[in-house]
Write a protein that holds these residues in place. Structure first.
Motif, PDB file in Angstrom:
ATOM      1  N   ASP A 238       0.823  -1.208   0.000  1.00 34.18           N
ATOM      2  CA  ASP A 238       0.000   0.000   0.000  1.00 34.18           C
ATOM      3  C   ASP A 238       0.860   1.263   0.000  1.00 34.18           C
ATOM      4  OD1 ASP A 238      -2.369  -1.489  -0.030  1.00 34.18           O
ATOM      5  OD2 ASP A 238      -2.429  -1.610   2.155  1.00 34.18           O
ATOM      6  N   GLY A 239       1.962   1.222  -0.759  1.00 31.44           N
ATOM      7  CA  GLY A 239       2.816   2.379  -0.927  1.00 31.44           C
ATOM      8  C   GLY A 239       3.804   2.630   0.199  1.00 31.44           C
ATOM      9  N   VAL A 240       3.820   1.756   1.194  1.00 29.43           N
ATOM     10  CA  VAL A 240       4.708   1.909   2.347  1.00 29.43           C
ATOM     11  C   VAL A 240       5.735   0.787   2.326  1.00 29.43           C
ATOM     12  CG1 VAL A 240       4.805   1.955   4.873  1.00 29.43           C
ATOM     13  CG2 VAL A 240       2.856   2.974   3.681  1.00 29.43           C
ATOM     14  N   GLU A 241       6.996   1.140   2.587  1.00 30.26           N
ATOM     15  CA  GLU A 241       8.049   0.129   2.586  1.00 30.26           C
ATOM     16  C   GLU A 241       7.738  -0.957   3.612  1.00 30.26           C
ATOM     17  OE1 GLU A 241      12.784  -0.103   3.415  1.00 30.26           O
ATOM     18  OE2 GLU A 241      12.057   1.636   2.293  1.00 30.26           O
ATOM     19  N   HIS A 242       7.702  -2.191   3.142  1.00 35.81           N
ATOM     20  CA  HIS A 242       7.356  -3.330   3.980  1.00 35.81           C
ATOM     21  C   HIS A 242       8.589  -4.158   4.332  1.00 35.81           C
ATOM     22  CE1 HIS A 242       5.599  -7.273   4.972  1.00 35.81           C
ATOM     23  NE2 HIS A 242       4.623  -6.521   5.465  1.00 35.81           N
ATOM     24  N   SER A 243       9.421  -4.436   3.351  1.00 35.06           N
ATOM     25  CA  SER A 243      10.654  -5.189   3.587  1.00 35.06           C
ATOM     26  C   SER A 243      11.641  -4.859   2.477  1.00 35.06           C
ATOM     27  CB  SER A 243      10.385  -6.690   3.643  1.00 35.06           C
ATOM     28  OG  SER A 243       9.787  -7.164   2.462  1.00 35.06           O
ATOM     29  N   TYR A 244      12.872  -5.215   2.698  1.00 35.41           N
ATOM     30  CA  TYR A 244      13.880  -5.009   1.663  1.00 35.41           C
ATOM     31  C   TYR A 244      14.889  -6.149   1.699  1.00 35.41           C
ATOM     32  CZ  TYR A 244      16.558  -2.867   5.487  1.00 35.41           C
ATOM     33  OH  TYR A 244      17.203  -2.617   6.674  1.00 35.41           O
ATOM     34  N   TRP A 245      15.596  -6.299   0.596  1.00 38.50           N
ATOM     35  CA  TRP A 245      16.573  -7.356   0.322  1.00 38.50           C
ATOM     36  C   TRP A 245      15.928  -8.716   0.122  1.00 38.50           C
ATOM     37  CZ3 TRP A 245      20.298  -5.482   4.632  1.00 38.50           C
ATOM     38  CH2 TRP A 245      20.978  -4.352   4.188  1.00 38.50           C
ATOM     39  N   GLU A 246      14.862  -9.013   0.829  1.00 38.93           N
ATOM     40  CA  GLU A 246      14.127 -10.260   0.627  1.00 38.93           C
ATOM     41  C   GLU A 246      12.685 -10.047   1.065  1.00 38.93           C
ATOM     42  OE1 GLU A 246      15.216 -12.570   4.766  1.00 38.93           O
ATOM     43  OE2 GLU A 246      16.495 -12.893   3.037  1.00 38.93           O
ATOM     44  N   VAL A 247      11.825 -10.951   0.668  1.00 37.12           N
ATOM     45  CA  VAL A 247      10.416 -10.875   1.052  1.00 37.12           C
ATOM     46  C   VAL A 247      10.300 -11.404   2.482  1.00 37.12           C
ATOM     47  CG1 VAL A 247       8.079 -11.675   0.548  1.00 37.12           C
ATOM     48  CG2 VAL A 247       9.678 -11.214  -1.336  1.00 37.12           C
ATOM     49  N   ASP A 248       9.788 -10.584   3.378  1.00 41.68           N
ATOM     50  CA  ASP A 248       9.522 -11.018   4.746  1.00 41.68           C
ATOM     51  C   ASP A 248       8.170 -11.713   4.728  1.00 41.68           C
ATOM     52  OD1 ASP A 248       8.894 -11.326   7.435  1.00 41.68           O
ATOM     53  OD2 ASP A 248       9.733  -9.378   8.009  1.00 41.68           O
ATOM     54  N   GLU A 249       8.211 -12.988   4.374  1.00 42.37           N
ATOM     55  CA  GLU A 249       6.977 -13.728   4.112  1.00 42.37           C
ATOM     56  C   GLU A 249       6.046 -13.786   5.314  1.00 42.37           C
ATOM     57  OE1 GLU A 249       5.546 -18.177   2.853  1.00 42.37           O
ATOM     58  OE2 GLU A 249       7.529 -17.512   2.205  1.00 42.37           O
ATOM     59  N   GLN A 250       6.557 -14.074   6.482  1.00 47.62           N
ATOM     60  CA  GLN A 250       5.710 -14.175   7.669  1.00 47.62           C
ATOM     61  C   GLN A 250       4.999 -12.845   7.937  1.00 47.62           C
ATOM     62  OE1 GLN A 250       7.801 -15.420  11.184  1.00 47.62           O
ATOM     63  NE2 GLN A 250       5.964 -15.509  12.420  1.00 47.62           N
ATOM     64  N   ARG A 251       5.734 -11.766   7.868  1.00 52.11           N
ATOM     65  CA  ARG A 251       5.138 -10.447   8.099  1.00 52.11           C
ATOM     66  C   ARG A 251       4.154 -10.089   6.992  1.00 52.11           C
ATOM     67  NH1 ARG A 251       8.110  -4.841   7.596  1.00 52.11           N
ATOM     68  NH2 ARG A 251       6.441  -3.512   8.330  1.00 52.11           N
ATOM     69  N   LEU A 252       4.501 -10.410   5.732  1.00 55.91           N
ATOM     70  CA  LEU A 252       3.611 -10.105   4.621  1.00 55.91           C
ATOM     71  C   LEU A 252       2.299 -10.869   4.757  1.00 55.91           C
ATOM     72  CD1 LEU A 252       3.177  -8.601   1.967  1.00 55.91           C
ATOM     73  CD2 LEU A 252       4.252 -10.533   0.798  1.00 55.91           C
ATOM     74  N   ARG A 253       2.384 -12.151   5.093  1.00 56.46           N
ATOM     75  CA  ARG A 253       1.161 -12.939   5.297  1.00 56.46           C
ATOM     76  C   ARG A 253       0.281 -12.326   6.385  1.00 56.46           C
ATOM     77  NH1 ARG A 253       0.761 -18.111   3.308  1.00 56.46           N
ATOM     78  NH2 ARG A 253       2.588 -18.888   2.196  1.00 56.46           N
ATOM     79  N   ALA A 254       0.897 -11.931   7.484  1.00 56.70           N
ATOM     80  CA  ALA A 254       0.140 -11.349   8.587  1.00 56.70           C
ATOM     81  C   ALA A 254      -0.497 -10.018   8.188  1.00 56.70           C
ATOM     82  CB  ALA A 254       1.058 -11.144   9.802  1.00 56.70           C
ATOM     83  N   ASP A 255       0.261  -9.182   7.499  1.00 53.91           N
ATOM     84  CA  ASP A 255      -0.272  -7.876   7.101  1.00 53.91           C
ATOM     85  C   ASP A 255      -1.363  -8.001   6.033  1.00 53.91           C
ATOM     86  OD1 ASP A 255       1.374  -6.677   8.931  1.00 53.91           O
ATOM     87  OD2 ASP A 255       2.863  -6.016   7.459  1.00 53.91           O
ATOM     88  N   LEU A 256      -1.240  -8.971   5.138  1.00 53.26           N
ATOM     89  CA  LEU A 256      -2.288  -9.171   4.133  1.00 53.26           C
ATOM     90  C   LEU A 256      -3.565  -9.747   4.747  1.00 53.26           C
ATOM     91  CD1 LEU A 256      -0.180 -10.556   1.168  1.00 53.26           C
ATOM     92  CD2 LEU A 256      -1.327  -8.338   1.273  1.00 53.26           C
ATOM     93  N   ALA A 257      -3.433 -10.447   5.853  1.00 49.59           N
ATOM     94  CA  ALA A 257      -4.606 -11.042   6.506  1.00 49.59           C
ATOM     95  C   ALA A 257      -5.432 -10.002   7.250  1.00 49.59           C
ATOM     96  CB  ALA A 257      -4.159 -12.139   7.479  1.00 49.59           C
ATOM     97  N   ARG A 258      -4.839  -8.841   7.491  1.00 43.68           N
ATOM     98  CA  ARG A 258      -5.566  -7.781   8.254  1.00 43.68           C
ATOM     99  C   ARG A 258      -6.565  -7.091   7.406  1.00 43.68           C
ATOM    100  NH1 ARG A 258      -0.637  -5.148  11.625  1.00 43.68           N
ATOM    101  NH2 ARG A 258       0.288  -7.147  12.047  1.00 43.68           N
TER     102      ARG A 258
END
Length: 70
Positions: free
Chosen positions: A50-70
């Protein structure tokens, strides 16, 4: 690293039902838009959510899954 992140995002998008786009910051800089290179150049690849830096260098999968579930 960018190709690895893109591949993982493709897999997660298929599994979780989201879409994503990529931007080549080197191509943007070559076309005269150096802002992205200046902002993210030392942290590529960068994942924005959503236009905000979420992770860098690699996909933070656990955090991405949690944030997409919200």
């Amino acid at each position: 690293m960018c190709a690895t992140a893109a591949g993982r995002l493709d897999e997660l998008a298929a599994e979780l039902g989201f879409s994503w786009t990529s931007t080549d910051v080197d191509a943007a800089a070559a076309a005269g838009d150096a802002a992205l290179r200046a902002e993210y150049g030392d942290r590529l690849p960068v994942v924005l959510l959503d236009g905000v830096e979420h992770s860098y260098w690699e996909v933070d999968e656990q955090r991405l899954r949690a944030d997409l579930a919200r």
